[in-house]
Design a protein around this motif. Structure first.
Motif, short mmCIF file in Angstrom:
data_model
loop_
_atom_site.label_atom_id
_atom_site.label_comp_id
_atom_site.label_asym_id
_atom_site.label_seq_id
_atom_site.Cartn_x
_atom_site.Cartn_y
_atom_site.Cartn_z
N TRP A 89 -15.64 53.85 37.44
CA TRP A 89 -15.78 53.61 36.00
C TRP A 89 -14.66 54.27 35.18
CZ3 TRP A 89 -21.65 55.22 35.69
CH2 TRP A 89 -22.45 54.18 36.21
N ASP A 90 -13.82 55.05 35.83
CA ASP A 90 -12.88 55.91 35.11
C ASP A 90 -11.82 55.14 34.33
OD1 ASP A 90 -11.07 57.81 34.23
OD2 ASP A 90 -10.35 58.33 36.21
N ARG A 91 -11.18 54.18 34.95
CA ARG A 91 -10.08 53.42 34.35
C ARG A 91 -8.87 54.30 34.01
NH1 ARG A 91 -13.98 50.60 35.54
NH2 ARG A 91 -14.52 48.61 34.58
N GLY A 92 -8.78 55.49 34.66
CA GLY A 92 -7.63 56.36 34.44
C GLY A 92 -7.71 57.26 33.24
N HIS A 93 -8.88 57.40 32.64
CA HIS A 93 -8.98 58.23 31.42
C HIS A 93 -9.03 59.72 31.72
CE1 HIS A 93 -9.38 54.56 29.27
NE2 HIS A 93 -10.56 54.26 29.77
N VAL A 94 -9.57 60.11 32.88
CA VAL A 94 -9.62 61.54 33.23
C VAL A 94 -8.19 62.07 33.33
CG1 VAL A 94 -10.23 63.20 35.03
CG2 VAL A 94 -11.84 61.38 34.41
N GLY A 95 -7.94 63.19 32.69
CA GLY A 95 -6.61 63.77 32.61
C GLY A 95 -5.90 63.46 31.30
N PRO A 309 -18.97 48.13 28.73
CA PRO A 309 -19.76 47.08 28.08
C PRO A 309 -20.54 46.26 29.11
CG PRO A 309 -17.45 46.44 28.20
CD PRO A 309 -17.52 47.87 28.66
N TYR A 310 -21.54 45.55 28.63
CA TYR A 310 -22.35 44.72 29.52
C TYR A 310 -21.56 43.56 30.11
CZ TYR A 310 -26.78 47.07 28.67
OH TYR A 310 -27.78 48.00 28.64
N SER A 311 -20.43 43.23 29.54
CA SER A 311 -19.60 42.18 30.14
C SER A 311 -19.13 42.57 31.54
CB SER A 311 -18.39 41.88 29.25
OG SER A 311 -17.60 43.04 29.05
N GLU A 312 -19.22 43.86 31.89
CA GLU A 312 -18.83 44.34 33.22
C GLU A 312 -20.04 44.69 34.08
OE1 GLU A 312 -15.46 46.99 33.49
OE2 GLU A 312 -14.97 46.66 31.38
N MET A 313 -21.21 44.18 33.73
CA MET A 313 -22.43 44.51 34.47
C MET A 313 -22.32 44.03 35.92
SD MET A 313 -25.20 41.68 33.12
CE MET A 313 -24.52 41.39 31.48
N PRO A 314 -22.98 44.74 36.85
CA PRO A 314 -22.98 44.31 38.26
C PRO A 314 -23.83 43.07 38.47
CG PRO A 314 -24.41 46.20 37.98
CD PRO A 314 -23.72 45.99 36.66
N GLY A 315 -23.66 42.45 39.64
CA GLY A 315 -24.31 41.18 39.92
C GLY A 315 -25.82 41.22 39.89
N ASP A 316 -26.44 42.30 40.40
CA ASP A 316 -27.90 42.32 40.44
C ASP A 316 -28.50 42.39 39.04
OD1 ASP A 316 -26.95 44.94 40.08
OD2 ASP A 316 -28.64 45.84 41.11
N LEU A 317 -27.84 43.11 38.14
CA LEU A 317 -28.32 43.17 36.77
C LEU A 317 -28.11 41.83 36.06
CD1 LEU A 317 -29.62 45.11 34.78
CD2 LEU A 317 -27.34 45.84 34.06
N ARG A 318 -26.98 41.22 36.32
CA ARG A 318 -26.70 39.89 35.76
C ARG A 318 -27.77 38.89 36.21
NH1 ARG A 318 -22.57 37.09 33.51
NH2 ARG A 318 -21.32 39.01 33.44
#
Length: 403
Positions: A89-95, A309-318
């Motif tokens: 979930w990071d997307r490179g923000h840590v640091g 965001p929910y646009s990136e929800m995993p398949g089981d939740l979708r």
């Protein structure tokens, strides 16, 4: 730093053409800036004062305070159970700097680090102890809740549709009972509200509930205590009066955003209803029975605490959202995750912003952050002309639906 530069540095995906930029906290004096620089430090102090943590936990809280004050995002330390998940979930923000990360991501990561600081996940005396429970308990036992529950006794004298609309409105405005919002200096302490909603799709919501039978509803909850009680009263109406076959109640798997509901809060609120007597007590008894029979099923999906965001929800939740007659998203955080925490022009159609969602969806939301869509241009002009912070004060609300 420009948004494009931040995305290139962090490895964040390029913004699709036409999408507005994500909201960040790097504008001094803005609402997101005040959350990171004022609300979060104040919350660390309140959490430390509310529970008698020992010296090690207090040192960890002090370190977190220094980290968010200095502005550099540190990694999760030690043998944490969800390291791989947060790395995904990071997307490179840590640091990087807290202010430069997307506001939604930074807020969520702060709460994960706060749980680490109080030892919520670590073997020891504080494992599994909700650091926000003292605040939730005080509200649940407060006199304001007594008055709210007694008000349910007036429902039988109303026509059926007026009863339904009253319960919907109580659930909507219950979103003002957000402890994270009220504990901050900018919170609406007086419970003020407008009488008209800038957007009201309640007819669409009810049409989805009363559509092809038997209906199944996902209800994605927000806060515990004073907000969850009217949510549960509305859910009881769906099950009892509207004859919905099943309600899937989504809550958080771990404490989050000060007062967000976890499974233990659901049990506490149903017990509070049952003990109140009158109409509230009847609803509590029916809800308890519905949980036992499976008509009211509690869900606690890990993605509920994702900084995305929910646009990136995993398949089981979708798949679950796609399988129901309607998903009701409750509260400000769920709204930000539903439409995307971006600088949307407020006239952007709600249906366009949630076009990715796999099924019918409605939002019940009191406005407590900058993002908003689905408002008429004349409405926005009138609200802006008032000179009041209508987007963030909690005095305005919306019911929006795409069916």
């Amino acid at each position: 730093m420009a948004d494009d530069d931040v995305r290139r540095r962090s490895g964040e995906p390029a913004m699709p053409s036409g999408d507005p930029p994500v909201i960040r906290s790097n504008v001094p004096g803005s609402f997101p800036w005040s959350v990171l620089h004022d609300r979060h430090p104040a919350l660390i102090r309140k959490v430390g004062d509310a529970t008698p943590y020992g010296p090690d936990r207090r040192r960890a809280l002090d370190l977190l305070l220094r980290e968010i004050t200095d502005g550099v995002i540190g990694p999760l330390e030690g043998a944490v159970h969800d390291r791989e998940l947060w790395e995904s979930w990071d997307r490179g923000h840590v640091g990087g700097r807290w202010d430069d990360a997307p506001f939604l991501w930074a807020e969520s990561y702060f709460y994960r680090k706060l749980l680490a600081a109080v030892g919520y996940f670590d073997p020891g005396p504080w494992q599994g102890i909700d650091p926000f429970e003292p605040f939730k308990r005080a509200e649940l036992l407060g006199k304001g809740v007594d008055a709210e529950l007694r008000a349910l006794d007036g429902l039988p004298g109303m026509p059926a549709e007026e009863q339904a609309q009253t319960l919907l409105q109580r659930a909507l405005w219950g979103n003002q009972a957000d402890l994270g919002f009220r504990l901050s200096a900018g919170g609406a302490q007086d419970g003020g509200r407008t009488t008209d909603l800038p957007a009201d799709d309640s007819d669409l919501l009810w049409s989805a509930v009363d559509g092809p039978r038997p209906a199944r509803i996902c209800f994605v909850a927000d806060n515990a205590a004073g907000e969850l009680l009217p949510d549960l009263a509305l859910i009881d109406h769906l099950l009892h009066a509207r004859e919905v076959r099943e309600v899937l109640l989504h809550v958080k798997p771990v404490p989050y955003y000060v007062s967000d509901a976890v499974p233990a809060d659901v049990i506490a609120c149903v017990r509070r209803l049952s003990a109140a007597g009158g109409r509230a007590g009847e609803a509590g008894e029916r809800l308890w029975s519905a949980m036992g029979s499976g008509r009211l099923a509690v869900r606690a999906h890990v993605f509920s605490c994702a900084p995305l965001p929910y646009s990136e929800m995993p398949g089981d939740l979708r798949e679950e959202f796609a399988s129901v007659s309607l998903t009701i998203m409750k509260g400000d955080l769920n709204y930000r995750r539903l439409v995307g925490d971006r600088m949307w022009p407020p006239a952007t159609p709600f249906a366009s912003a949630v076009g990715y969602f796999p099924g019918p969806v409605a939002a019940l939301r009191t406005l407590k952050s900058d993002v908003v869509v689905g408002l008429g241009a004349d409405v926005v002009t009138e609200l802006d002309a008032s000179g009041r912070p209508w987007r963030t004060s909690g005095t305005h609300a919306v019911i929006q639906a795409r069916t």
